[in-house]
Design a protein around this motif. Sequence first.
Motif, PDB file in Angstrom:
ATOM      1  N   LYS A  73      11.656 -23.458 -40.579  1.00  0.00           N
ATOM      2  CA  LYS A  73      12.828 -24.277 -40.300  1.00  0.00           C
ATOM      3  C   LYS A  73      12.743 -24.844 -38.878  1.00  0.00           C
ATOM      4  N   ASP A  74      12.790 -26.164 -38.770  1.00  0.00           N
ATOM      5  CA  ASP A  74      12.676 -26.891 -37.493  1.00  0.00           C
ATOM      6  C   ASP A  74      11.280 -26.840 -36.886  1.00  0.00           C
ATOM      7  N   GLY A  75      10.298 -26.290 -37.629  1.00  0.00           N
ATOM      8  CA  GLY A  75       8.908 -26.334 -37.187  1.00  0.00           C
ATOM      9  C   GLY A  75       8.646 -25.538 -35.916  1.00  0.00           C
ATOM     10  N   PHE A  76       7.399 -25.595 -35.450  1.00  0.00           N
ATOM     11  CA  PHE A  76       7.017 -24.862 -34.248  1.00  0.00           C
ATOM     12  C   PHE A  76       7.754 -25.372 -33.008  1.00  0.00           C
ATOM     13  N   ASN A  77       8.075 -26.642 -32.994  1.00  0.00           N
ATOM     14  CA  ASN A  77       8.642 -27.222 -31.779  1.00  0.00           C
ATOM     15  C   ASN A  77      10.079 -26.752 -31.521  1.00  0.00           C
TER      16      ASN A  77
END
Length: 525
Positions: free
Chosen positions: A321-325
């Motif tokens: 969720k919301d990726g690594f960034n």
Amino acid sequence: MKVIPNVPYNNDSFAEQQVFEALKAVNTEYNCVAFHSVMLPNHAYKRIGEADFVIVSRYGVFVLEVKGGKVSQKDGKWVTKTINGVFEISDPFKQGNSALHGLHEKITAYVDLEQERLPLGYGVIFPDVLWDRDGAEWESEIVCDSRYMHQFEHWLTSFFEYWHKRPANSKFLSDNDVSNIIDYLRPDFDFIQPLFAHVENVNNLSVKLTEEQYHYVDMAMDNKRIICSGGAGTGKTFLAAELCRRFIAQGKTVLLACHSSWLRHYLTTLIPSEKLIITTISGLSVTMRREDIDCFDILVVDEGQDVLNIKDLEHLNGVLKDGFNNGQWYFFHDINNQSNILTEFDSNAMTWLKDQNNPAIFKLNINCRNTSNILLKIQSSLACDLGKPALIEGPEVTEFFGDRDILSKELSRLLEELKQSELDKGSITILSAFRKRKSLLSLLEADEVKGIIELDDYKVKTYPFTDITFAEIANFKGLENDVIILLDLVDPLYLTKNDTNSLHYVGMSRAKAKLYCFWDNSDLI
């Protein structure tokens, strides 16, 4: 001072452990040995008695009784109060005196001494209290309290001198007398500690998460993105597992990802929770379809050095969720000598990961798997950093050298010895650079290898094991066992700068309590 055995007996006495460490720290310029927990069949008023510590030195033979907790005496009754309750105890001064006479009878009956009279003395140690009471039954010189524990060597010297001033103790023992008494006590009271006892000690004293790692768990809960590194045995897997448990308790959907299917099955034995999704990168898509999950609130990666490539990181980026960034993730890795065993390490992938919205960088520095002897051997042989030791010294690493014919005979003898011991067979794993049919084990007779289970990614589910197991080193990465027998590697002494020592590093660092190394130098002969 040398103390026998080299680790304290596990008798749940913290007071005795304090005295044990104080004795070990004493510097002596003469032959002086302390024995912990000496049994005395000829005790004055017990059928079988025990002296907490017996010291043999040029000053003579001395018994030290240790009483921990808050000690009190009323109407002739002695009591100690500890965190576990209030207990009635024996008069420690009478106990020390009677134990001393029982020991005197044994020594003078069986040891031929040059000295006509055996110098004797006893003392009492109260490591947890201040002892400021005078009494007719004791002199202050024979009492060590909490004040003197911080200057124990000074107290012990004064204690020896006090007893030496007595007419019966005025002559020193000769070095020969001291050695003969030590030799007599050692076989009677210090049989070589069997391997199963070493293993039990390590397991009793080891901590799955040291105080440092618990501190990191608390810090990790305050950070959304973490890259955590540490050498083998520094507790990365157990730290990852503890984080998963905490996040599951918060109702989060958590993915614990790794590369190896062996490690995946091992992790399921450590965290038996239906709420936690544990999967390999290759099996991630199938797992998500089966669990009907589109994305995860939190990502935890163990043995992250095996997924440090752009392809795998992009795959994980798509399911978080919301990726690594902007997502919440915890990446545990060790690129110290074990890269490229299962996959190829990509330094660009690590650079990319570090650029994902300023993750916190942690490094674990305390080794909570290997005994200090194993740790020292790995570090000296491979020049790598596995952290500082947190465990006891443990048995020495045993090494065998030679060609395959010589080594196979030694392996045959060792396996027979271990099978006949009281050691739990499931605590032994044989690791090789090759498959079983090509390993040194293949040179043994069929009945010698009968019962040795060759592990695969399915049989790893049976951890903890019940029989002796065999595995290739690469597959066993991330796992551990009490006793490791390492086969089919060259002596690290002959590795060149161009040689990889990854298999040595992984294989040797799997051992918790005892390590056997069979160095195959066939190509060097």
